[in-house]
Design a protein around this motif. Sequence first.
Motif, PDB file in Angstrom:
ATOM      1  N   ARG A  82       5.364  -0.899  -6.187  1.00 38.83           N
ATOM      2  CA  ARG A  82       6.455  -1.053  -5.227  1.00 38.83           C
ATOM      3  C   ARG A  82       5.939  -0.814  -3.821  1.00 38.83           C
ATOM      4  NH1 ARG A  82      11.734  -1.491  -4.766  1.00 38.83           N
ATOM      5  NH2 ARG A  82      12.063  -1.730  -6.984  1.00 38.83           N
ATOM      6  N   VAL A  83       6.546  -1.502  -2.853  1.00 36.54           N
ATOM      7  CA  VAL A  83       6.222  -1.368  -1.438  1.00 36.54           C
ATOM      8  C   VAL A  83       7.478  -0.962  -0.680  1.00 36.54           C
ATOM      9  CG1 VAL A  83       5.600  -2.696   0.638  1.00 36.54           C
ATOM     10  CG2 VAL A  83       4.286  -2.987  -1.466  1.00 36.54           C
ATOM     11  N   TRP A  84       7.304  -0.099   0.328  1.00 36.43           N
ATOM     12  CA  TRP A  84       8.382   0.293   1.238  1.00 36.43           C
ATOM     13  C   TRP A  84       7.951  -0.040   2.654  1.00 36.43           C
ATOM     14  CZ3 TRP A  84       6.849   3.006  -2.936  1.00 36.43           C
ATOM     15  CH2 TRP A  84       7.824   3.440  -3.841  1.00 36.43           C
ATOM     16  N   LEU A  85       8.867  -0.553   3.456  1.00 35.48           N
ATOM     17  CA  LEU A  85       8.647  -0.756   4.883  1.00 35.48           C
ATOM     18  C   LEU A  85       9.410   0.358   5.585  1.00 35.48           C
ATOM     19  CD1 LEU A  85       9.161  -4.633   5.071  1.00 35.48           C
ATOM     20  CD2 LEU A  85       7.105  -3.316   4.451  1.00 35.48           C
ATOM     21  N   VAL A  86       8.681   1.294   6.179  1.00 37.54           N
ATOM     22  CA  VAL A  86       9.276   2.515   6.735  1.00 37.54           C
ATOM     23  C   VAL A  86       9.181   2.455   8.255  1.00 37.54           C
ATOM     24  CG1 VAL A  86       9.206   5.041   6.729  1.00 37.54           C
ATOM     25  CG2 VAL A  86       8.536   3.773   4.669  1.00 37.54           C
ATOM     26  N   ASP A  87      10.315   2.685   8.936  1.00 38.21           N
ATOM     27  CA  ASP A  87      10.322   2.617  10.393  1.00 38.21           C
ATOM     28  C   ASP A  87       9.835   3.928  11.018  1.00 38.21           C
ATOM     29  OD1 ASP A  87      12.477   4.423  10.451  1.00 38.21           O
ATOM     30  OD2 ASP A  87      13.959   2.889  10.883  1.00 38.21           O
ATOM     31  N   ALA A  88       9.774   3.981  12.346  1.00 35.99           N
ATOM     32  CA  ALA A  88       9.249   5.138  13.066  1.00 35.99           C
ATOM     33  C   ALA A  88      10.056   6.413  12.835  1.00 35.99           C
ATOM     34  CB  ALA A  88       9.179   4.833  14.560  1.00 35.99           C
ATOM     35  N   SER A  89      11.326   6.272  12.446  1.00 39.06           N
ATOM     36  CA  SER A  89      12.156   7.455  12.186  1.00 39.06           C
ATOM     37  C   SER A  89      12.105   7.863  10.713  1.00 39.06           C
ATOM     38  CB  SER A  89      13.599   7.204  12.637  1.00 39.06           C
ATOM     39  OG  SER A  89      14.150   6.123  11.916  1.00 39.06           O
ATOM     40  N   ASP A  90      11.122   7.354   9.976  1.00 37.14           N
ATOM     41  CA  ASP A  90      10.902   7.665   8.556  1.00 37.14           C
ATOM     42  C   ASP A  90      12.022   7.184   7.642  1.00 37.14           C
ATOM     43  OD1 ASP A  90       8.344   8.770   8.691  1.00 37.14           O
ATOM     44  OD2 ASP A  90       9.134  10.701   9.330  1.00 37.14           O
ATOM     45  N   VAL A  91      12.714   6.113   8.042  1.00 37.62           N
ATOM     46  CA  VAL A  91      13.752   5.517   7.215  1.00 37.62           C
ATOM     47  C   VAL A  91      13.196   4.245   6.582  1.00 37.62           C
ATOM     48  CG1 VAL A  91      16.049   4.428   7.228  1.00 37.62           C
ATOM     49  CG2 VAL A  91      15.611   6.453   8.636  1.00 37.62           C
ATOM     50  N   SER A  92      13.369   4.112   5.274  1.00 37.51           N
ATOM     51  CA  SER A  92      12.925   2.909   4.579  1.00 37.51           C
ATOM     52  C   SER A  92      13.865   1.764   4.922  1.00 37.51           C
ATOM     53  CB  SER A  92      12.932   3.139   3.062  1.00 37.51           C
ATOM     54  OG  SER A  92      12.635   1.937   2.394  1.00 37.51           O
ATOM     55  N   ARG A  93      13.318   0.715   5.513  1.00 37.84           N
ATOM     56  CA  ARG A  93      14.114  -0.454   5.897  1.00 37.84           C
ATOM     57  C   ARG A  93      14.168  -1.494   4.794  1.00 37.84           C
ATOM     58  NH1 ARG A  93      17.588   1.196   9.316  1.00 37.84           N
ATOM     59  NH2 ARG A  93      16.616   2.431  10.932  1.00 37.84           N
ATOM     60  N   ARG A  94      13.201  -1.453   3.875  1.00 37.42           N
ATOM     61  CA  ARG A  94      13.176  -2.409   2.768  1.00 37.42           C
ATOM     62  C   ARG A  94      12.216  -1.887   1.719  1.00 37.42           C
ATOM     63  NH1 ARG A  94      14.224  -8.256   3.400  1.00 37.42           N
ATOM     64  NH2 ARG A  94      13.610  -9.302   1.475  1.00 37.42           N
ATOM     65  N   SER A  95      12.543  -2.129   0.473  1.00 39.00           N
ATOM     66  CA  SER A  95      11.675  -1.748  -0.640  1.00 39.00           C
ATOM     67  C   SER A  95      11.743  -2.848  -1.686  1.00 39.00           C
ATOM     68  CB  SER A  95      12.145  -0.415  -1.237  1.00 39.00           C
ATOM     69  OG  SER A  95      11.359  -0.087  -2.365  1.00 39.00           O
ATOM     70  N   PHE A  96      10.601  -3.151  -2.292  1.00 41.89           N
ATOM     71  CA  PHE A  96      10.575  -4.236  -3.272  1.00 41.89           C
ATOM     72  C   PHE A  96       9.420  -4.065  -4.250  1.00 41.89           C
ATOM     73  CE2 PHE A  96       8.826  -5.411   0.848  1.00 41.89           C
ATOM     74  CZ  PHE A  96       7.526  -5.790   0.538  1.00 41.89           C
ATOM     75  N   ALA A  97       9.599  -4.656  -5.433  1.00 45.97           N
ATOM     76  CA  ALA A  97       8.567  -4.643  -6.467  1.00 45.97           C
ATOM     77  C   ALA A  97       7.498  -5.671  -6.139  1.00 45.97           C
ATOM     78  CB  ALA A  97       9.190  -4.946  -7.830  1.00 45.97           C
ATOM     79  N   VAL A  98       6.269  -5.405  -6.584  1.00 48.07           N
ATOM     80  CA  VAL A  98       5.147  -6.304  -6.343  1.00 48.07           C
ATOM     81  C   VAL A  98       4.355  -6.503  -7.635  1.00 48.07           C
ATOM     82  CG1 VAL A  98       4.908  -5.692  -3.908  1.00 48.07           C
ATOM     83  CG2 VAL A  98       3.634  -4.403  -5.620  1.00 48.07           C
ATOM     84  N   TRP A  99       3.502  -7.538  -7.639  1.00 42.30           N
ATOM     85  CA  TRP A  99       2.579  -7.798  -8.742  1.00 42.30           C
ATOM     86  C   TRP A  99       1.172  -7.505  -8.237  1.00 42.30           C
ATOM     87  CZ3 TRP A  99       5.656 -12.427  -7.681  1.00 42.30           C
ATOM     88  CH2 TRP A  99       6.699 -12.620  -8.565  1.00 42.30           C
ATOM     89  N   PRO A 100       0.552  -6.420  -8.669  1.00 44.36           N
ATOM     90  CA  PRO A 100      -0.811  -6.149  -8.208  1.00 44.36           C
ATOM     91  C   PRO A 100      -1.832  -7.033  -8.922  1.00 44.36           C
ATOM     92  CG  PRO A 100      -0.073  -4.417  -9.690  1.00 44.36           C
ATOM     93  CD  PRO A 100       1.095  -5.359  -9.497  1.00 44.36           C
ATOM     94  N   GLY A 101      -2.954  -7.266  -8.266  1.00 44.84           N
ATOM     95  CA  GLY A 101      -4.060  -7.989  -8.890  1.00 44.84           C
ATOM     96  C   GLY A 101      -4.813  -7.059  -9.829  1.00 44.84           C
ATOM     97  N   THR A 102      -5.957  -7.508 -10.310  1.00 45.83           N
ATOM     98  CA  THR A 102      -6.745  -6.701 -11.238  1.00 45.83           C
ATOM     99  C   THR A 102      -7.609  -5.673 -10.520  1.00 45.83           C
ATOM    100  OG1 THR A 102      -8.495  -8.368 -11.245  1.00 45.83           O
ATOM    101  CG2 THR A 102      -6.809  -8.540 -12.971  1.00 45.83           C
ATOM    102  N   VAL A 103      -7.854  -5.859  -9.221  1.00 47.64           N
ATOM    103  CA  VAL A 103      -8.607  -4.899  -8.411  1.00 47.64           C
ATOM    104  C   VAL A 103      -7.639  -4.341  -7.374  1.00 47.64           C
ATOM    105  CG1 VAL A 103     -10.519  -4.582  -6.802  1.00 47.64           C
ATOM    106  CG2 VAL A 103     -10.753  -6.177  -8.718  1.00 47.64           C
ATOM    107  N   GLY A 104      -7.426  -3.032  -7.395  1.00 46.21           N
ATOM    108  CA  GLY A 104      -6.477  -2.418  -6.470  1.00 46.21           C
ATOM    109  C   GLY A 104      -7.153  -1.430  -5.543  1.00 46.21           C
ATOM    110  N   PRO A 105      -6.491  -1.075  -4.458  1.00 42.33           N
ATOM    111  CA  PRO A 105      -7.058  -0.110  -3.519  1.00 42.33           C
ATOM    112  C   PRO A 105      -6.993   1.305  -4.096  1.00 42.33           C
ATOM    113  CG  PRO A 105      -4.822  -0.623  -2.883  1.00 42.33           C
ATOM    114  CD  PRO A 105      -5.157  -1.520  -4.055  1.00 42.33           C
ATOM    115  N   ASP A 106      -7.853   2.169  -3.595  1.00 39.40           N
ATOM    116  CA  ASP A 106      -7.770   3.580  -3.938  1.00 39.40           C
ATOM    117  C   ASP A 106      -6.673   4.209  -3.093  1.00 39.40           C
ATOM    118  OD1 ASP A 106      -9.934   3.546  -5.759  1.00 39.40           O
ATOM    119  OD2 ASP A 106     -11.359   3.664  -4.086  1.00 39.40           O
ATOM    120  N   PRO A 107      -6.050   5.300  -3.566  1.00 37.33           N
ATOM    121  CA  PRO A 107      -5.067   5.991  -2.725  1.00 37.33           C
ATOM    122  C   PRO A 107      -5.711   6.413  -1.402  1.00 37.33           C
ATOM    123  CG  PRO A 107      -4.934   6.780  -4.979  1.00 37.33           C
ATOM    124  CD  PRO A 107      -6.169   5.906  -4.894  1.00 37.33           C
TER     125      PRO A 107
END
Length: 187
Positions: A82-107
């Motif tokens: 899942r991805v969240w788009l968070v504004d400068a006041s720390d409020v989530s403006r949008r959140s949605f499910a995603v399909w990750p590939g087979t290679v993902g980023p490290d935290p």
Amino acid sequence: MPVPARRLPSWVWVTGLTAGAVAAVVVLTVQADKGPHPTATAARPSASANPQPSASKSARPTAVPDDSGTGRRVVYSLGQKRVWLVDASDVSRRSFAVWPGTVGPDPGNYTISQRTEATTGSDGVEIEHILYFAAKSGRSIAFSNAVDGSSPPPASGIQTSGIRMNKADGSALWTFGETGTTVVVVR
């Protein structure tokens, strides 16, 4: 004796054509809204399936992960897919499910380093709204959406690093994620 035809002023034609175009867009919008709305499935779909992640507006809003920092940012949860788009006041403006590939980023914390309007993904799918933010195993990791809205599972043996989303969410992320925007990846 024939009567001369009266010509309509050009502004009448332009107004009529504009009104007709607006009416056509409204009709098409209403028809599109009545069509099927995609949903995500828990299991990985078969190659013949063409699933969509759940719509952005869900019945159960998902809170931004606590360990995702502060300020304006994109938050990506590996575990929740899942991805969240968070504004400068720390409020989530949008959140949605995603399909990750087979290679993902490290935290960790990253920044959007490059934006590309459209290209062909490593899986051969035409993609758009590509936002690059990390690299791993020789692959650039980026958010994107398929031009046709699909996200079939990757072909066997092919490493992919795209994090795909539906078309509307891809457009929203493209608008939100300028070069230099922080991306926080959490477990």
